[in-house]
Design a protein around this motif. Structure first.
Motif, PDB file in Angstrom:
ATOM      1  N   VAL A  24      -6.358  -1.149  16.705  1.00 31.49           N
ATOM      2  CA  VAL A  24      -7.083  -2.367  16.324  1.00 31.49           C
ATOM      3  C   VAL A  24      -7.389  -2.371  14.832  1.00 31.49           C
ATOM      4  O   VAL A  24      -7.158  -3.371  14.136  1.00 31.49           O
ATOM      5  CB  VAL A  24      -8.384  -2.492  17.135  1.00 31.49           C
ATOM      6  N   ILE A  25      -7.912  -1.259  14.341  1.00 26.54           N
ATOM      7  CA  ILE A  25      -8.324  -1.207  12.930  1.00 26.54           C
ATOM      8  C   ILE A  25      -7.127  -1.269  11.989  1.00 26.54           C
ATOM      9  O   ILE A  25      -7.087  -2.077  11.053  1.00 26.54           O
ATOM     10  CB  ILE A  25      -9.164   0.058  12.671  1.00 26.54           C
ATOM     11  N   VAL A  26      -6.133  -0.416  12.241  1.00 29.62           N
ATOM     12  CA  VAL A  26      -4.965  -0.396  11.364  1.00 29.62           C
ATOM     13  C   VAL A  26      -4.156  -1.690  11.512  1.00 29.62           C
ATOM     14  O   VAL A  26      -3.752  -2.298  10.516  1.00 29.62           O
ATOM     15  CB  VAL A  26      -4.081   0.831  11.659  1.00 29.62           C
ATOM     16  N   GLY A  27      -3.921  -2.105  12.761  1.00 30.93           N
ATOM     17  CA  GLY A  27      -3.155  -3.325  12.980  1.00 30.93           C
ATOM     18  C   GLY A  27      -3.863  -4.553  12.454  1.00 30.93           C
ATOM     19  O   GLY A  27      -3.239  -5.428  11.839  1.00 30.93           O
ATOM     20  N   GLY A  28      -5.169  -4.633  12.696  1.00 32.05           N
ATOM     21  CA  GLY A  28      -5.927  -5.778  12.223  1.00 32.05           C
ATOM     22  C   GLY A  28      -5.957  -5.875  10.714  1.00 32.05           C
ATOM     23  O   GLY A  28      -5.803  -6.957  10.135  1.00 32.05           O
ATOM     24  N   ARG A  29      -6.132  -4.732  10.054  1.00 32.06           N
ATOM     25  CA  ARG A  29      -6.193  -4.716   8.594  1.00 32.06           C
ATOM     26  C   ARG A  29      -4.824  -5.035   7.977  1.00 32.06           C
ATOM     27  O   ARG A  29      -4.720  -5.872   7.079  1.00 32.06           O
ATOM     28  CB  ARG A  29      -6.670  -3.345   8.111  1.00 32.06           C
ATOM     29  N   CYS A  30      -3.781  -4.380   8.460  1.00 34.85           N
ATOM     30  CA  CYS A  30      -2.432  -4.643   7.944  1.00 34.85           C
ATOM     31  C   CYS A  30      -1.999  -6.074   8.255  1.00 34.85           C
ATOM     32  O   CYS A  30      -1.385  -6.747   7.419  1.00 34.85           O
ATOM     33  CB  CYS A  30      -1.437  -3.649   8.535  1.00 34.85           C
ATOM     34  N   GLY A  31      -2.336  -6.537   9.455  1.00 33.40           N
ATOM     35  CA  GLY A  31      -1.972  -7.893   9.837  1.00 33.40           C
ATOM     36  C   GLY A  31      -2.611  -8.941   8.954  1.00 33.40           C
ATOM     37  O   GLY A  31      -2.001  -9.981   8.646  1.00 33.40           O
ATOM     38  N   TYR A  32      -3.840  -8.689   8.512  1.00 37.89           N
ATOM     39  CA  TYR A  32      -4.523  -9.638   7.631  1.00 37.89           C
ATOM     40  C   TYR A  32      -3.734  -9.856   6.351  1.00 37.89           C
ATOM     41  O   TYR A  32      -3.580 -10.997   5.886  1.00 37.89           O
ATOM     42  CB  TYR A  32      -5.927  -9.120   7.314  1.00 37.89           C
ATOM     43  N   PHE A  33      -3.220  -8.778   5.777  1.00 36.69           N
ATOM     44  CA  PHE A  33      -2.477  -8.907   4.528  1.00 36.69           C
ATOM     45  C   PHE A  33      -1.066  -9.451   4.769  1.00 36.69           C
ATOM     46  O   PHE A  33      -0.566 -10.245   3.972  1.00 36.69           O
ATOM     47  CB  PHE A  33      -2.426  -7.566   3.799  1.00 36.69           C
ATOM     48  N   VAL A  34      -0.441  -9.040   5.841  1.00 33.27           N
ATOM     49  CA  VAL A  34       0.920  -9.517   6.124  1.00 33.27           C
ATOM     50  C   VAL A  34       0.911 -11.002   6.483  1.00 33.27           C
ATOM     51  O   VAL A  34       1.752 -11.779   6.004  1.00 33.27           O
ATOM     52  CB  VAL A  34       1.556  -8.700   7.263  1.00 33.27           C
ATOM     53  N   PHE A  35      -0.062 -11.427   7.297  1.00 32.90           N
ATOM     54  CA  PHE A  35      -0.082 -12.798   7.793  1.00 32.90           C
ATOM     55  C   PHE A  35      -0.821 -13.773   6.877  1.00 32.90           C
ATOM     56  O   PHE A  35      -0.499 -14.963   6.844  1.00 32.90           O
ATOM     57  CB  PHE A  35      -0.730 -12.851   9.178  1.00 32.90           C
ATOM     58  N   TYR A  36      -1.832 -13.292   6.143  1.00 29.42           N
ATOM     59  CA  TYR A  36      -2.688 -14.208   5.403  1.00 29.42           C
ATOM     60  C   TYR A  36      -2.753 -13.948   3.897  1.00 29.42           C
ATOM     61  O   TYR A  36      -3.080 -14.855   3.134  1.00 29.42           O
ATOM     62  CB  TYR A  36      -4.119 -14.161   5.963  1.00 29.42           C
ATOM     63  N   GLN A  37      -2.488 -12.723   3.447  1.00 31.50           N
ATOM     64  CA  GLN A  37      -2.646 -12.384   2.036  1.00 31.50           C
ATOM     65  C   GLN A  37      -1.417 -11.630   1.523  1.00 31.50           C
ATOM     66  O   GLN A  37      -1.539 -10.604   0.853  1.00 31.50           O
ATOM     67  CB  GLN A  37      -3.906 -11.526   1.837  1.00 31.50           C
ATOM     68  N   THR A  38      -0.244 -12.137   1.840  1.00 31.47           N
ATOM     69  CA  THR A  38       0.994 -11.444   1.486  1.00 31.47           C
ATOM     70  C   THR A  38       1.113 -11.202  -0.011  1.00 31.47           C
ATOM     71  O   THR A  38       1.493 -10.106  -0.455  1.00 31.47           O
ATOM     72  CB  THR A  38       2.211 -12.249   1.975  1.00 31.47           C
ATOM     73  N   GLU A  39       0.762 -12.220  -0.809  1.00 32.56           N
ATOM     74  CA  GLU A  39       0.907 -12.077  -2.252  1.00 32.56           C
ATOM     75  C   GLU A  39      -0.062 -11.040  -2.818  1.00 32.56           C
ATOM     76  O   GLU A  39       0.246 -10.338  -3.780  1.00 32.56           O
ATOM     77  CB  GLU A  39       0.688 -13.423  -2.956  1.00 32.56           C
ATOM     78  N   LEU A  40      -1.232 -10.890  -2.187  1.00 33.28           N
ATOM     79  CA  LEU A  40      -2.230  -9.951  -2.693  1.00 33.28           C
ATOM     80  C   LEU A  40      -1.779  -8.507  -2.517  1.00 33.28           C
ATOM     81  O   LEU A  40      -2.036  -7.665  -3.386  1.00 33.28           O
ATOM     82  CB  LEU A  40      -3.563 -10.170  -1.978  1.00 33.28           C
ATOM     83  N   ILE A  41      -1.108  -8.205  -1.420  1.00 32.77           N
ATOM     84  CA  ILE A  41      -0.712  -6.820  -1.162  1.00 32.77           C
ATOM     85  C   ILE A  41       0.302  -6.346  -2.200  1.00 32.77           C
ATOM     86  O   ILE A  41       0.379  -5.146  -2.509  1.00 32.77           O
ATOM     87  CB  ILE A  41      -0.137  -6.670   0.268  1.00 32.77           C
ATOM     88  N   PHE A  42       1.067  -7.276  -2.784  1.00 32.12           N
ATOM     89  CA  PHE A  42       2.003  -6.900  -3.841  1.00 32.12           C
ATOM     90  C   PHE A  42       1.304  -6.822  -5.201  1.00 32.12           C
ATOM     91  O   PHE A  42       1.628  -5.977  -6.031  1.00 32.12           O
ATOM     92  CB  PHE A  42       3.159  -7.902  -3.913  1.00 32.12           C
ATOM     93  N   ARG A  43       0.331  -7.696  -5.390  1.00 32.27           N
ATOM     94  CA  ARG A  43      -0.374  -7.732  -6.667  1.00 32.27           C
ATOM     95  C   ARG A  43      -1.420  -6.620  -6.775  1.00 32.27           C
ATOM     96  O   ARG A  43      -1.633  -6.063  -7.852  1.00 32.27           O
ATOM     97  CB  ARG A  43      -1.049  -9.096  -6.840  1.00 32.27           C
ATOM     98  N   ASP A  44      -2.065  -6.304  -5.645  1.00 29.68           N
ATOM     99  CA  ASP A  44      -3.136  -5.308  -5.651  1.00 29.68           C
ATOM    100  C   ASP A  44      -3.081  -4.511  -4.347  1.00 29.68           C
ATOM    101  O   ASP A  44      -3.875  -4.737  -3.440  1.00 29.68           O
ATOM    102  CB  ASP A  44      -4.488  -6.016  -5.801  1.00 29.68           C
ATOM    103  N   PRO A  45      -2.137  -3.573  -4.222  1.00 27.28           N
ATOM    104  CA  PRO A  45      -1.961  -2.821  -2.970  1.00 27.28           C
ATOM    105  C   PRO A  45      -3.215  -2.074  -2.512  1.00 27.28           C
ATOM    106  O   PRO A  45      -3.431  -1.913  -1.308  1.00 27.28           O
ATOM    107  CB  PRO A  45      -0.832  -1.829  -3.311  1.00 27.28           C
TER     108      PRO A  45
END
Length: 272
Positions: A71-92
């Motif tokens: 839940v924790i890992v999937g929920g956190r990773c999913g937030y960036f993959v589904f909603y904040q894709t550009e942020l994970i590249f700009r600020d990993p």
């Protein structure tokens, strides 16, 4: 003539049950996870005592431990993959700043599926049978999580003039009364889905058809999520004219229908 209320309640709830300093303390959001996992453990233990689950106390602890991680890992990773894709590249490193918030229910569900797969990998349990058990208890966690979202004053709804509307100070200015969509989601995605799953688990033959309950969960949750999304202010750019929550839910609904069809075919073959 339509009479509007003289004033709307301005959300002023603290996200902390108690706090030790400005950023550290017991948050309701974290508490919602704890209560959700405790409730899931209690229900799974009840299933075992009723002879409707093969999981004893030790197996339940092992399963819940993996689910917590999922839940924790999937929920956190999913937030960036589904909603904040550009942020994970700009600020990993933002991925690790959990105190800033950001979890995805869809990502959490995928994490739970992976956890169930890992749990059954070296144990004498079928993946779909374990998934069917998990989906009967998971909606309670979704309910508690949405209530925590309301307490946090996040994921607010669209502007409205209904008498029970709430003004969320963190919402865009100028401040307007909005649907308490978090509570709608708690009722629809949480309590409604939980009630359906419990009825199907205790009062039907669905548990004898591996994958059937999982499929029904995905379909019922998808419908409930789509309805609650109608009242929720989108928290990211639309996809094909749909909120991201609704768009991603379409894939969950399709997977649910496929599971129901597959379990039905397998059941007919067993009876043939």
């Amino acid at each position: 003539m339509k009479i509007l209320p003289l004033a709307y309640w301005v959300h002023d709830l603290s996200p902390f049950l108690f706090r030790l300093n400005e950023n550290f303390g017991l948050r309701y959001y974290g508490l919602s996870y704890l209560v959700g996992f405790l409730a899931a453990g209690w229900l799974l233990q009840r299933y075992y005592r009723a002879g409707r689950s093969p999981l004893d106390a030790n197996a339940i602890i092992d399963l819940l431990t993996l689910i917590i991680v999922g839940v924790i890992v999937g929920g956190r990773c999913g937030y960036f993959v589904f909603y904040q894709t550009e942020l994970i590249f700009r600020d990993p490193l933002a991925l690790f700043r959990v105190w800033e918030g950001g979890m995805s229910s869809h990502g959490g569900m995928l994490g739970v599926a992976l956890a169930a797969g890992w749990f059954t990998r070296r144990r004498p349990y079928r993946f779909l049978s374990m998934a069917d058990l998990i989906v009967t208890v998971a909606p309670l966690g979704l309910c508690f999580g949405r209530i925590a979202n309301f307490i946090n004053g996040e994921l607010w709804g669209k502007a409205t003039r209904v008498p029970w509307a709430v003004i969320f100070p963190a919402s865009p200015h100028p401040l307007m009364p909005r649907h308490p969509s978090q509570l709608y989601a708690a009722a629809l995605e949480g309590l409604l889905v939980f009630g359906w799953m419990q009825i199907r688990f205790w009062k039907s033959s669905a548990p004898q058809q591996p994958g059937r309950l999982s499929g029904e969960f995905l379909v019922v949750y998808s419908v409930a999520r789509a309805i609650s999304e109608i009242f929720r202010e989108p928290d990211a750019a639309l996809l094909f004219g749909l909120s991201r929550g609704t768009f991603y839910t379409l894939f969950f609904c399709a997977a649910g229908l496929a599971l129901i069809a597959s379990s039905r075919r397998a059941n007919l073959q067993r009876k043939a």
